[in-house]
Design an enzyme around this catalytic site. Structure first.
Site, PDB file in Angstrom:
ATOM      1  N   HIS A 276       0.859  -1.193   0.000  1.00 38.48           N
ATOM      2  CA  HIS A 276       0.000   0.000   0.000  1.00 38.48           C
ATOM      3  C   HIS A 276       0.888   1.232   0.000  1.00 38.48           C
ATOM      4  CE1 HIS A 276       0.758  -0.469   4.315  1.00 38.48           C
ATOM      5  NE2 HIS A 276       0.251   0.732   4.572  1.00 38.48           N
TER       6      HIS A 276
ATOM      7  N   HIS B 271       1.468   3.932   1.893  1.00 36.17           N
ATOM      8  CA  HIS B 271       2.025   4.719   3.004  1.00 36.17           C
ATOM      9  C   HIS B 271       3.554   4.764   2.963  1.00 36.17           C
ATOM     10  CE1 HIS B 271      -1.898   4.292   5.516  1.00 36.17           C
ATOM     11  NE2 HIS B 271      -1.923   5.325   4.694  1.00 36.17           N
TER      12      HIS B 271
ATOM     13  N   ASP C  55       5.871   4.647   5.072  1.00 38.93           N
ATOM     14  CA  ASP C  55       6.676   3.708   5.852  1.00 38.93           C
ATOM     15  C   ASP C  55       6.696   2.311   5.228  1.00 38.93           C
ATOM     16  OD1 ASP C  55       3.886   3.633   6.723  1.00 38.93           O
ATOM     17  OD2 ASP C  55       4.531   2.331   8.364  1.00 38.93           O
ATOM     18  N   HIS C  56       6.070   2.145   4.059  1.00 32.66           N
ATOM     19  CA  HIS C  56       6.124   0.872   3.334  1.00 32.66           C
ATOM     20  C   HIS C  56       6.773   1.022   1.961  1.00 32.66           C
ATOM     21  CE1 HIS C  56       3.491  -1.260   6.252  1.00 32.66           C
ATOM     22  NE2 HIS C  56       3.243  -0.002   6.569  1.00 32.66           N
TER      23      HIS C  56
ATOM     24  N   ASP D 272      -0.496  -3.999   6.729  1.00 33.42           N
ATOM     25  CA  ASP D 272      -1.341  -3.298   7.695  1.00 33.42           C
ATOM     26  C   ASP D 272      -2.822  -3.653   7.538  1.00 33.42           C
ATOM     27  OD1 ASP D 272       1.097  -2.224   8.279  1.00 33.42           O
ATOM     28  OD2 ASP D 272       0.613  -0.167   7.720  1.00 33.42           O
TER      29      ASP D 272
ATOM     30  N   HIS E 125       4.100  -4.537  11.029  1.00 31.97           N
ATOM     31  CA  HIS E 125       4.613  -3.768  12.171  1.00 31.97           C
ATOM     32  C   HIS E 125       4.750  -4.629  13.417  1.00 31.97           C
ATOM     33  CE1 HIS E 125       4.192   0.402  10.605  1.00 31.97           C
ATOM     34  NE2 HIS E 125       3.242  -0.135   9.860  1.00 31.97           N
TER      35      HIS E 125
HETATM   36 FE    FE Z   1       2.406   0.905   8.150  1.00 33.61          FE
HETATM   37 ZN    ZN Z   2       0.075   1.810   6.468  1.00 34.22          ZN
END
Ligand code: FE
Ligand code: ZN
Length: 253
Positions: A54, A56, A58-59, A131, A169
């Site tokens: 996805h 975001h 942080d990915h 996530d 995570h």
């Molecule tokens: Fe995340």
């Molecule tokens: Zn995310």
């Protein structure tokens, strides 16, 4: 060749995963280049494909760095194509491919984001859920509705129970603190909390876990269980309604 899967801790609490199979080496999510490059070097591996779940940051943040270093291809959800680094292949449910144990099925699992996908390796019995489904939890609903996430979770819950769940995570301890408020009498949950606490004290990741263990302990997969319904004052309600209430309580926990 059986898959070799490495868990790579990144940033403060993200996980990326390196997967080596018949097709080469792929990476699920690219939070941070340093630890991923170190893990590849330690194995003497190169990188062939980055698989994004996805949009975001942080990915995906390390995607271009990794593409420059390794000349790897990048794949990710078609529905988020415009929010992602340039994709060599955009995929959605039904875009399956790969050989042997590396055979991969894409699952659409919206909720956290609208285009979130999961990578399922049915022959290797592994699911990379980022996530969407998380250890003892599920992602926050940043873009989707409770109905969407509930349906996504039901889809993943229907996979073979021995499937290993690799999520994005290290949120498990926090998730556990919430889960015990919903099901204080669930003995499988109590046993899992003890295991998680010990793992974290030893600096070990709490992922992956089997789907069977999630089904027995994750409140978001247990919205059809009378004890969970009662805990949120919704006896006899649909599991979708119960999910929406459990998710709302977790948001303000
Ligand atoms: Fe995340
Ligand atoms: Zn995310």
């Amino acid at each position: 060749m059986p898959l070799e899967i490495l868990t790579v801790p990144c940033l403060s609490d993200n996980y990326a995963y390196l997967i080596r199979g018949d097709d080469g080496v792929c990476l699920v999510d690219a939070p941070e280049a340093g630890p991923i490059v170190d893990a590849l070097n330690a194995k003497g591996w190169s990188l062939d494909v980055v698989m994004l779940t996805h949009h975001h940051w942080d990915h995906v943040d390390a995607t271009e760095d990794l593409r420059r270093r390794y000349g790897c291809k990048v794949t990710g959800p078609k529905a988020e194509k415009d929010k992602l680094p340039p994709l060599d292949w955009s995929v959605s449910e039904g875009s399956n491919g790969g050989n042997g144990d590396a055979y991969t099925e894409i699952l659409d699992v919206p909720g956290h984001t609208l285009g979130h996908i999961a990578f399922h390796f049915p022959r290797a019995k592994a699911l990379f859920s980022a996530d969407s489904l998380m250890a003892l939890g599920c992602g926050r609903l940043f873009e989707g509705t409770p109905e969407m996430m509930h349906k996504s979770l039901q889809k993943m819950a229907a996979l073979p129970p021995e499937t290993m769940i690799y999520s994005g995570h290290e949120y498990t301890l926090g998730n556990a603190r919430f889960a015990v408020t919903i099901e204080p009498d669930n003995q499988a949950l109590q046993a899992r909390v003890a295991k998680i606490t010990a793992a974290r004290e030893a600096g070990q990741p709490t992922v992956p876990v089997t789907l069977a263990e999630e089904l027995a302990t994750n409140p978001f997969l247990r919205c059809h269980i009378p004890a969970v319904q009662a805990a949120v004052g919704l006896e006899g309600a649909s599991s979708e309604q119960v999910f929406a209430e459990v998710r709302a309580r977790k948001d303000s926990f």
